[in-house]
Design an enzyme around this catalytic site. Sequence first.
Site, PDB file in Angstrom:
ATOM      1  N   SER A  15      -8.751  -2.222 -47.615  1.00 55.66           N
ATOM      2  CA  SER A  15      -8.823  -3.446 -46.834  1.00 55.66           C
ATOM      3  C   SER A  15     -10.291  -3.852 -46.764  1.00 55.66           C
ATOM      4  O   SER A  15     -11.116  -3.088 -46.257  1.00 55.66           O
ATOM      5  CB  SER A  15      -8.265  -3.187 -45.433  1.00 55.66           C
ATOM      6  N   LYS A  52      -6.825  -5.600 -50.579  1.00 55.37           N
ATOM      7  CA  LYS A  52      -6.453  -6.522 -49.494  1.00 55.37           C
ATOM      8  C   LYS A  52      -7.735  -7.144 -48.976  1.00 55.37           C
ATOM      9  O   LYS A  52      -8.713  -6.433 -48.739  1.00 55.37           O
ATOM     10  CB  LYS A  52      -5.728  -5.746 -48.390  1.00 55.37           C
ATOM     11  N   LYS A  70      -9.375  -9.785 -46.008  1.00 55.02           N
ATOM     12  CA  LYS A  70      -9.148 -10.477 -44.752  1.00 55.02           C
ATOM     13  C   LYS A  70      -9.402 -11.966 -44.969  1.00 55.02           C
ATOM     14  O   LYS A  70     -10.370 -12.338 -45.650  1.00 55.02           O
ATOM     15  CB  LYS A  70     -10.112  -9.942 -43.686  1.00 55.02           C
ATOM     16  N   ASP A 105      -4.761 -10.621 -45.530  1.00 48.18           N
ATOM     17  CA  ASP A 105      -4.373 -10.330 -44.144  1.00 48.18           C
ATOM     18  C   ASP A 105      -5.092 -11.308 -43.220  1.00 48.18           C
ATOM     19  O   ASP A 105      -6.327 -11.358 -43.188  1.00 48.18           O
ATOM     20  CB  ASP A 105      -4.770  -8.882 -43.786  1.00 48.18           C
ATOM     21  N   GLU A 145      -0.248 -11.050 -44.949  1.00 44.70           N
ATOM     22  CA  GLU A 145       0.020 -10.225 -43.769  1.00 44.70           C
ATOM     23  C   GLU A 145      -0.300 -11.002 -42.491  1.00 44.70           C
ATOM     24  O   GLU A 145      -1.378 -11.575 -42.364  1.00 44.70           O
ATOM     25  CB  GLU A 145      -0.850  -8.959 -43.877  1.00 44.70           C
ATOM     26  N   ASP A 148       2.593  -7.172 -39.308  1.00 44.15           N
ATOM     27  CA  ASP A 148       1.814  -6.061 -38.775  1.00 44.15           C
ATOM     28  C   ASP A 148       1.910  -6.144 -37.254  1.00 44.15           C
ATOM     29  O   ASP A 148       2.781  -5.523 -36.635  1.00 44.15           O
ATOM     30  CB  ASP A 148       0.369  -6.176 -39.309  1.00 44.15           C
ATOM     31  N   LYS A 158       2.013   1.003 -38.628  1.00 44.92           N
ATOM     32  CA  LYS A 158       0.865   1.733 -38.104  1.00 44.92           C
ATOM     33  C   LYS A 158       1.396   2.692 -37.046  1.00 44.92           C
ATOM     34  O   LYS A 158       2.076   2.276 -36.105  1.00 44.92           O
ATOM     35  CB  LYS A 158      -0.154   0.777 -37.480  1.00 44.92           C
ATOM     36  N   GLY A 175      -3.944   0.630 -41.514  1.00 41.93           N
ATOM     37  CA  GLY A 175      -5.050   1.416 -40.994  1.00 41.93           C
ATOM     38  C   GLY A 175      -5.715   0.728 -39.813  1.00 41.93           C
ATOM     39  O   GLY A 175      -5.589  -0.485 -39.633  1.00 41.93           O
TER      40      GLY A 175
HETATM   41  O1  OSB Z   1      -4.858  -5.751 -39.482  1.00 41.12           O
HETATM   42  O2  OSB Z   1      -4.707  -4.131 -40.804  1.00 41.12           O
HETATM   43  C1  OSB Z   1      -5.313  -4.702 -39.903  1.00 41.12           C
HETATM   44  C2  OSB Z   1      -8.555  -2.862 -39.065  1.00 41.12           C
HETATM   45  C3  OSB Z   1      -8.622  -3.043 -37.709  1.00 41.12           C
HETATM   46  C4  OSB Z   1      -7.634  -3.778 -37.098  1.00 41.12           C
HETATM   47  C5  OSB Z   1      -6.595  -4.330 -37.841  1.00 41.12           C
HETATM   48  C6  OSB Z   1      -6.513  -4.129 -39.202  1.00 41.12           C
HETATM   49  C7  OSB Z   1      -7.541  -3.405 -39.828  1.00 41.12           C
HETATM   50  C8  OSB Z   1      -7.612  -3.189 -41.262  1.00 41.12           C
HETATM   51  C9  OSB Z   1      -8.427  -2.003 -41.705  1.00 41.12           C
HETATM   52  O3  OSB Z   1      -7.162  -3.939 -42.097  1.00 41.12           O
HETATM   53  C10 OSB Z   1      -7.660  -0.988 -42.457  1.00 41.12           C
HETATM   54  C11 OSB Z   1      -8.473   0.281 -42.604  1.00 41.12           C
HETATM   55  O4  OSB Z   1      -9.223   0.364 -43.569  1.00 41.12           O
HETATM   56  O5  OSB Z   1      -8.358   1.172 -41.744  1.00 41.12           O
HETATM   57 MG    MG Z   2      -3.103  -6.225 -40.552  1.00 49.51          MG
END
Ligand code: OSB
Ligand code: MG
Length: 368
Positions: A135, A161, A163, A188, A213, A238, A262, A290
Amino acid sequence: MKVNRIELRQIQLPLLSPFETSFGKTTTRRIVLLRADADGMTGWSEVTAGESPFYNYETPETAWHILRDFLIPWTLGKEWASPSDLVAVFRPVRGHNMAKAALENALWDIFAQQKKLPLAKLVGGILDEIPCGVSIGIKQSVPELLESVGRELAAGYQRIKVKVKPGWDVNVLDAIRAKFPGILLMADANSAYTLADTAHLKEFDRFNLMMVEQPLGWDDLLDHAKLQKEIATPVCLDESIHTADDARKAIEIGACKIINIKLGRVGGFTGAKAVHDVCRARHVPVWCGGMLESGIGRAHNIAMSALPGFTLPGDVSASKRYWSEDIIDPEVTVSAQGTIRVPQSVGLGYAPNLQRIEKLTVRKESIE
Ligand code: OSB
Ligand code: MG
């Protein structure tokens, strides 16, 4: 098992580089770790709440309060046949799934040791190796992002992925696709859009994304169903999924075609397994999300990712992407093929580095 002591501690762990999403930027993690002692054995877990109540309403402080004043007193001194039995006892506390997950998951660590099984096997895992993605947060510039994508692909990660948010989306996806046309790619949004952005989100369709996402409200299902009818890109939920019932309802109304599980968000291994089973019965793929976990939360994520329904690469990546030094031995490593080997040894499969944890601790409380 009879739990005689639980210790909460907060550690401060600086990220190697800041992580930015549509809801904000994180530079240092403040992580609550939980240690449980039962029948002469010790289990560890991590509260996956963010520093601020932006991903969901939980924070390290709310989790500490809910654990110390409710969940821990309800757990201590009783005989537990299975960590799953905590779910019904914790039910009077509405929500606070990340606090609940921390306590349940530490007991799963102990339970695995008692049963002399690897944690992954104990919870129903069958995979020896899990597929990994990364991510990548919002960056200062598109070239900086492209460099980051190139680096992760070179390391072997199977899917990327990124953001997105309004102003950092179509332009970014366009640039990635121009440079890396064939890669597994997804976006995402962490709830950065509304249904009024439907025409804009439709533009994502031309990038052949595996999924988008959580484009809409963190607590929404209905508008996601409306959006999914209008776009070809599969919607993955999510933030909106906390229980197996949420998953069932979301799938039933067509709010998503994929679910990110999660462990913290769904309250621990029992909740995660339940969401997994609902999805599997309906042929909806899941993958492990994550929360920038330290090694302890990461080890739990690896165990969960061994369940058979986890068919898509997760956001579970190597320790060295996050920390100069992790708090477990060995650290989590990823192969050149973008996979993590699921530990076959008894319990968690990674040993908490007690000296390092002690050094990073800024607050500690033990309840007997
Ligand atoms: O939306 O998946 C998410 C991190 C913090 C809060 C929300 C998210 C995330 C990530 C990071 O996408 C995923 C990771 O590398 O742990
Ligand atoms: Mg997410």
